[in-house]
Write a protein that holds these residues in place. Structure first.
Motif, PDB file in Angstrom:
ATOM      1  N   GLY A  21      -1.776  28.914 -35.393  1.00 26.52           N
ATOM      2  CA  GLY A  21      -0.543  28.708 -36.137  1.00 26.52           C
ATOM      3  C   GLY A  21      -0.135  29.972 -36.862  1.00 26.52           C
ATOM      4  O   GLY A  21      -0.876  30.956 -36.888  1.00 26.52           O
ATOM      5  N   THR A  23       0.340  29.932 -40.079  1.00 17.70           N
ATOM      6  CA  THR A  23      -0.326  29.820 -41.381  1.00 17.70           C
ATOM      7  C   THR A  23      -1.696  29.182 -41.171  1.00 17.70           C
ATOM      8  O   THR A  23      -1.948  28.557 -40.132  1.00 17.70           O
ATOM      9  CB  THR A  23       0.483  28.947 -42.363  1.00 17.70           C
ATOM     10  N   GLU A  25      -2.843  26.594 -42.684  1.00 20.07           N
ATOM     11  CA  GLU A  25      -2.654  25.146 -42.652  1.00 20.07           C
ATOM     12  C   GLU A  25      -2.302  24.665 -41.246  1.00 20.07           C
ATOM     13  O   GLU A  25      -2.841  23.668 -40.770  1.00 20.07           O
ATOM     14  CB  GLU A  25      -1.552  24.726 -43.642  1.00 20.07           C
ATOM     15  N   LYS A  26      -1.406  25.376 -40.573  1.00 20.85           N
ATOM     16  CA  LYS A  26      -1.026  24.983 -39.214  1.00 20.85           C
ATOM     17  C   LYS A  26      -2.165  25.195 -38.229  1.00 20.85           C
ATOM     18  O   LYS A  26      -2.351  24.400 -37.308  1.00 20.85           O
ATOM     19  CB  LYS A  26       0.212  25.759 -38.765  1.00 20.85           C
ATOM     20  N   ARG A  29      -4.560  22.385 -38.767  1.00 25.86           N
ATOM     21  CA  ARG A  29      -3.953  21.181 -38.179  1.00 25.86           C
ATOM     22  C   ARG A  29      -4.129  21.180 -36.659  1.00 25.86           C
ATOM     23  O   ARG A  29      -4.375  20.142 -36.040  1.00 25.86           O
ATOM     24  CB  ARG A  29      -2.479  21.082 -38.524  1.00 25.86           C
ATOM     25  N   GLY A  30      -4.023  22.361 -36.042  1.00 24.91           N
ATOM     26  CA  GLY A  30      -4.253  22.468 -34.606  1.00 24.91           C
ATOM     27  C   GLY A  30      -5.660  22.032 -34.217  1.00 24.91           C
ATOM     28  O   GLY A  30      -5.851  21.350 -33.205  1.00 24.91           O
TER      29      GLY A  30
END
Length: 67
Positions: A21, A23, A25-26, A29-30
């Motif tokens: 991602g 960031t 956070e992304k 999340r991945g």
């Protein structure tokens, strides 16, 4: 798993779950999206996590290991 065995780690099974991602956070999340099936599996008893920030992107990796 061959890398783990070469390093002398007695792994019966292993799973590498990547994330990506722009960031952290992304990227995390991945990992969650790709690992939704494997993460709750209690037969994986050890884990390792890595976060690698780059220029405008972040790579994450989770490895789950069971005996």
């Amino acid at each position: 798993m061959p890398v783990l065995q070469t390093l002398g780690y007695p792994a019966g099974k292993a799973k590498l779950i990547p994330g990506y991602g722009d960031t952290e956070e992304k990227a995390v999340r991945g990992v969650m999206v790709h690992g939704w099936e494997a993460i709750p599996d209690c037969t994986y008893t050890k884990y390792g996590v890595n976060v690698l920030p780059g220029d405008g992107y972040v790579l994450t990796a989770l490895i789950l290991v069971g005996e």
